[in-house]
Write a protein that holds these residues in place. Structure first.
Motif, PDB file in Angstrom:
ATOM      1  N   PHE A 111       0.824  -1.201   0.000  1.00 46.24           N
ATOM      2  CA  PHE A 111       0.000   0.000   0.000  1.00 46.24           C
ATOM      3  C   PHE A 111       0.865   1.261   0.000  1.00 46.24           C
ATOM      4  O   PHE A 111       0.468   2.290  -0.539  1.00 46.24           O
ATOM      5  CB  PHE A 111      -0.953   0.003   1.200  1.00 46.24           C
ATOM      6  CG  PHE A 111      -2.010   1.075   1.117  1.00 46.24           C
ATOM      7  CD1 PHE A 111      -2.708   1.299  -0.065  1.00 46.24           C
ATOM      8  CD2 PHE A 111      -2.307   1.865   2.208  1.00 46.24           C
ATOM      9  CE1 PHE A 111      -3.677   2.289  -0.153  1.00 46.24           C
ATOM     10  CE2 PHE A 111      -3.280   2.853   2.138  1.00 46.24           C
ATOM     11  CZ  PHE A 111      -3.956   3.074   0.948  1.00 46.24           C
ATOM     12  N   GLN A 112       2.043   1.182   0.570  1.00 49.35           N
ATOM     13  CA  GLN A 112       2.955   2.318   0.476  1.00 49.35           C
ATOM     14  C   GLN A 112       3.314   2.598  -0.978  1.00 49.35           C
ATOM     15  O   GLN A 112       3.379   3.762  -1.406  1.00 49.35           O
ATOM     16  CB  GLN A 112       4.224   2.053   1.288  1.00 49.35           C
ATOM     17  CG  GLN A 112       3.993   2.001   2.790  1.00 49.35           C
ATOM     18  CD  GLN A 112       5.282   1.817   3.567  1.00 49.35           C
ATOM     19  OE1 GLN A 112       6.353   2.211   3.118  1.00 49.35           O
ATOM     20  NE2 GLN A 112       5.180   1.219   4.741  1.00 49.35           N
ATOM     21  N   SER A 170       2.771   6.286  -5.538  1.00 52.86           N
ATOM     22  CA  SER A 170       2.836   6.159  -6.993  1.00 52.86           C
ATOM     23  C   SER A 170       2.149   7.328  -7.691  1.00 52.86           C
ATOM     24  O   SER A 170       1.130   7.834  -7.225  1.00 52.86           O
ATOM     25  CB  SER A 170       2.159   4.855  -7.428  1.00 52.86           C
ATOM     26  OG  SER A 170       2.045   4.804  -8.835  1.00 52.86           O
ATOM     27  N   ASN A 171       2.723   7.743  -8.784  1.00 55.61           N
ATOM     28  CA  ASN A 171       2.067   8.739  -9.640  1.00 55.61           C
ATOM     29  C   ASN A 171       1.169   8.075 -10.671  1.00 55.61           C
ATOM     30  O   ASN A 171       0.522   8.753 -11.470  1.00 55.61           O
ATOM     31  CB  ASN A 171       3.125   9.589 -10.362  1.00 55.61           C
ATOM     32  CG  ASN A 171       3.920  10.439  -9.404  1.00 55.61           C
ATOM     33  OD1 ASN A 171       3.362  10.989  -8.458  1.00 55.61           O
ATOM     34  ND2 ASN A 171       5.230  10.523  -9.629  1.00 55.61           N
ATOM     35  N   ASN A 172       1.138   6.743 -10.639  1.00 61.61           N
ATOM     36  CA  ASN A 172       0.442   5.979 -11.671  1.00 61.61           C
ATOM     37  C   ASN A 172      -0.939   5.561 -11.169  1.00 61.61           C
ATOM     38  O   ASN A 172      -1.277   4.396 -11.129  1.00 61.61           O
ATOM     39  CB  ASN A 172       1.282   4.747 -12.040  1.00 61.61           C
ATOM     40  CG  ASN A 172       0.821   4.127 -13.350  1.00 61.61           C
ATOM     41  OD1 ASN A 172       0.282   4.806 -14.219  1.00 61.61           O
ATOM     42  ND2 ASN A 172       1.046   2.834 -13.482  1.00 61.61           N
ATOM     43  N   GLN A 173      -1.751   6.536 -10.743  1.00 59.22           N
ATOM     44  CA  GLN A 173      -3.109   6.272 -10.281  1.00 59.22           C
ATOM     45  C   GLN A 173      -4.083   7.130 -11.082  1.00 59.22           C
ATOM     46  O   GLN A 173      -3.841   8.319 -11.260  1.00 59.22           O
ATOM     47  CB  GLN A 173      -3.271   6.650  -8.803  1.00 59.22           C
ATOM     48  CG  GLN A 173      -2.455   5.845  -7.833  1.00 59.22           C
ATOM     49  CD  GLN A 173      -2.690   6.323  -6.403  1.00 59.22           C
ATOM     50  OE1 GLN A 173      -3.795   6.650  -6.020  1.00 59.22           O
ATOM     51  NE2 GLN A 173      -1.626   6.355  -5.626  1.00 59.22           N
ATOM     52  N   ASN A 174      -5.167   6.503 -11.523  1.00 62.74           N
ATOM     53  CA  ASN A 174      -6.183   7.337 -12.168  1.00 62.74           C
ATOM     54  C   ASN A 174      -7.106   7.930 -11.095  1.00 62.74           C
ATOM     55  O   ASN A 174      -7.081   7.536  -9.931  1.00 62.74           O
ATOM     56  CB  ASN A 174      -6.963   6.556 -13.231  1.00 62.74           C
ATOM     57  CG  ASN A 174      -7.772   5.402 -12.659  1.00 62.74           C
ATOM     58  OD1 ASN A 174      -8.254   5.464 -11.538  1.00 62.74           O
ATOM     59  ND2 ASN A 174      -7.928   4.345 -13.447  1.00 62.74           N
ATOM     60  N   ARG A 227      -7.526  -7.393  -0.053  1.00 61.74           N
ATOM     61  CA  ARG A 227      -6.090  -7.706  -0.069  1.00 61.74           C
ATOM     62  C   ARG A 227      -5.621  -8.057  -1.473  1.00 61.74           C
ATOM     63  O   ARG A 227      -4.564  -7.594  -1.918  1.00 61.74           O
ATOM     64  CB  ARG A 227      -5.813  -8.868   0.893  1.00 61.74           C
ATOM     65  CG  ARG A 227      -4.350  -9.013   1.265  1.00 61.74           C
ATOM     66  CD  ARG A 227      -3.894  -7.819   2.098  1.00 61.74           C
ATOM     67  NE  ARG A 227      -2.515  -7.959   2.522  1.00 61.74           N
ATOM     68  CZ  ARG A 227      -1.458  -7.554   1.835  1.00 61.74           C
ATOM     69  NH1 ARG A 227      -1.636  -6.962   0.683  1.00 61.74           N
ATOM     70  NH2 ARG A 227      -0.242  -7.717   2.299  1.00 61.74           N
ATOM     71  N   GLN A 228      -6.398  -8.867  -2.167  1.00 56.76           N
ATOM     72  CA  GLN A 228      -6.024  -9.263  -3.526  1.00 56.76           C
ATOM     73  C   GLN A 228      -6.037  -8.063  -4.467  1.00 56.76           C
ATOM     74  O   GLN A 228      -5.144  -7.881  -5.294  1.00 56.76           O
ATOM     75  CB  GLN A 228      -6.982 -10.341  -4.031  1.00 56.76           C
ATOM     76  CG  GLN A 228      -6.691 -10.807  -5.452  1.00 56.76           C
ATOM     77  CD  GLN A 228      -7.690 -11.857  -5.912  1.00 56.76           C
ATOM     78  OE1 GLN A 228      -8.405 -12.440  -5.094  1.00 56.76           O
ATOM     79  NE2 GLN A 228      -7.744 -12.102  -7.215  1.00 56.76           N
ATOM     80  N   ALA A 262      -0.984  -2.544  -6.466  1.00 57.94           N
ATOM     81  CA  ALA A 262       0.430  -2.284  -6.201  1.00 57.94           C
ATOM     82  C   ALA A 262       1.285  -2.705  -7.393  1.00 57.94           C
ATOM     83  O   ALA A 262       2.249  -2.017  -7.762  1.00 57.94           O
ATOM     84  CB  ALA A 262       0.864  -3.033  -4.942  1.00 57.94           C
ATOM     85  N   GLU A 263       0.930  -3.833  -7.995  1.00 54.66           N
ATOM     86  CA  GLU A 263       1.659  -4.286  -9.188  1.00 54.66           C
ATOM     87  C   GLU A 263       1.535  -3.265 -10.304  1.00 54.66           C
ATOM     88  O   GLU A 263       2.516  -2.925 -10.985  1.00 54.66           O
ATOM     89  CB  GLU A 263       1.108  -5.642  -9.634  1.00 54.66           C
ATOM     90  CG  GLU A 263       1.810  -6.213 -10.861  1.00 54.66           C
ATOM     91  CD  GLU A 263       1.147  -7.487 -11.362  1.00 54.66           C
ATOM     92  OE1 GLU A 263       1.591  -7.992 -12.413  1.00 54.66           O
ATOM     93  OE2 GLU A 263       0.182  -7.948 -10.723  1.00 54.66           O
TER      94      GLU A 263
END
Length: 432
Positions: free
Chosen positions: A372-373, A378-382, A409-410, A416-417
């Motif tokens: 989650f960190q 990350s800058n890669n979020q919509n 969790r999944q 995260a990936e």
């Protein structure tokens, strides 16, 4: 003093879950008694409220009294959460969230906040007995009986139609009834205090957000900085014991704890810069092994509220929200029980409450694992994903409509990936 006294509902503990439960029960006309070992106001941590808690405070008729004292007690307006890891910075605005409902709240000194809630519960007709301690419990009878001792050492008994345990970390019923169950979280320690933060017009710091900072050399360790409106803050660090041992940990006195705290902070350049003008002026305290669980949250004539049942971790400030949610869920069932209706406490209380706790748990586990960190920084979020995460951070863990709550969790692992490797957008779209 009568040796045997009667009431409709007796509550152990006058913290947020106990006071809100009492206020809700008074709305229904029940006689309510609270037994509280301490005297209020008293120091407590957990000062950063979540917007979801505003819904429960309003439901209990307690929101207005908090709002009326915002300036007097320097409660700080809060609209989000900020994160710091080395040179990386990130933030979430709770008004830009997926779930409907309040998007702002306050950061509060718990001594004042808890006292306000208890005082308002008393104003609504609750009999609150400060300085009284529960020394024995009997729930094997139709109507539970508490044995209580006052500060003069005099004992008396209270019989009630229902018993609620809101004793927090005191965990009265879990201890008396052998309900405690080991938490599967690693044993962690928190060192904390209140400080004069010295942060004036710093563009790198937003007083309207809690600041969560990750230790650059060990992502398992993190700091909270919770600003109040008067230039002061709650400040703490959480980690496993082996982390503290690297810094010659010594909890012999408040002074030796402070020395440990200063050594750890000095090893974190980014946060040290934010707090370059801070002053330690309040005794430093520590808690260890605070995560807790129980075998069951309710029986035929009792139920556990808030931290008396389960406490996860302070990282996302979920404690007060879970406490208030538990009262909101439990009181209608107490009402039905007293009126003689059949109540399935497992299906109607424990499962619904644990459903949201399970979502919080997934995010706590993912925080310490680092997944989650990686999402947070990350800058890669919509925008849609950011809104879903903001809802969770704002406390809306019981919103079934939020896609990232299902198999949380999944889904966090998938997210995260995506954030680490910039995999195909299709994976994220599948989550939505």
């Amino acid at each position: 003093m009568d040796l045997l006294q009667y009431t409709d509902v007796v509550i152990i503990g006058a913290g947020p879950s106990g006071s809100s439960a009492a206020a809700l029960l008074r709305q229904k006309g029940y006689a309510v008694m609270i037994i509280e070992k301490q005297h209020f106001p008293r120091f407590s941590i957990g000062e950063s409220l979540l917007p979801q808690s505003m819904v429960f405070l309003e439901e209990a008729g307690l929101l207005e009294t908090v709002r009326d004292h915002v300036e007097e007690y320097a409660f700080q307006f809060k609209n989000g959460a900020a994160f710091l890891r080395g040179k990386q910075r990130s933030f979430y605005n709770f008004t830009e969230k997926f779930t409907d409902g309040p998007g702002t709240t306050w950061q509060v000194r718990r001594a004042h906040f808890d006292h306000l809630l208890a005082s308002e519960a008393a104003n609504k007709g609750t009999d609150i007995r400060f300085g009284h301690e529960v020394v024995a419990v009997n729930v094997a009878v139709t109507q539970p009986v508490l044995t209580v001792s006052n500060e003069a050492g005099e004992q008396y008994q209270i019989q009630a139609k229902f018993l609620l345990d809101a004793s927090g970390f005191g965990r009265i019923l879990p201890k008396f009834l052998d309900l405690e169950s080991p938490s599967d979280f690693p044993v962690r320690r928190a060192i904390f205090t209140h400080i004069e933060d010295g942060i004036l017009d710093d563009p790198e710091f937003d007083r309207e957000k809690i600041l969560i900072s990750v230790h650059e050399k060990d992502h398992r360790a993190w700091y909270w900085l919770i600003p109040f409106a008067d230039g002061r803050s709650s400040f703490g660090i959480v980690a496993e014991q082996d982390f503290f041992d690297q810094y010659q940990f010594d909890d012999t006195t408040s002074e030796t704890l402070l020395a440990t705290f200063k050594r750890i902070l000095a090893d974190e350049p980014s946060l040290s810069h934010v707090l370059r003008q801070m002053k330690f002026d309040t005794p430093v305290r520590t808690l260890v092994g605070y995560s807790a669980n129980v075998k069951q949250l309710a029986g035929q004539n009792f139920a556990l509220l808030g931290n008396a049942g389960e406490f996860l971790d302070p990282v996302f400030s979920s404690g007060v929200t879970i406490a208030l949610k538990s009262s909101s869920l439990a009181v209608p069932l107490v009402d039905r029980t007293i009126r003689g209706e059949a109540v399935n406490w497992m299906d109607e209380y424990e499962k619904p409450l644990r459903k949201g706790i399970k979502v919080f748990r997934a995010y706590v586990e993912a925080w310490y694992d680092g997944e989650f960190q990686d999402v947070v920084f990350s800058n890669n979020q919509n925008d849609k994903i950011r809104r879903m995460i903001a809802s969770l951070l704002a406390g809306y863990a019981w919103d079934d409509a939020n896609p990232i709550h299902r198999n949380a969790r999944q889904r966090l692992s998938t997210l995260a990936e995506y954030c680490r490797e910039e995999v195909s957008q299709e994976k994220v779209v599948e989550m939505e």
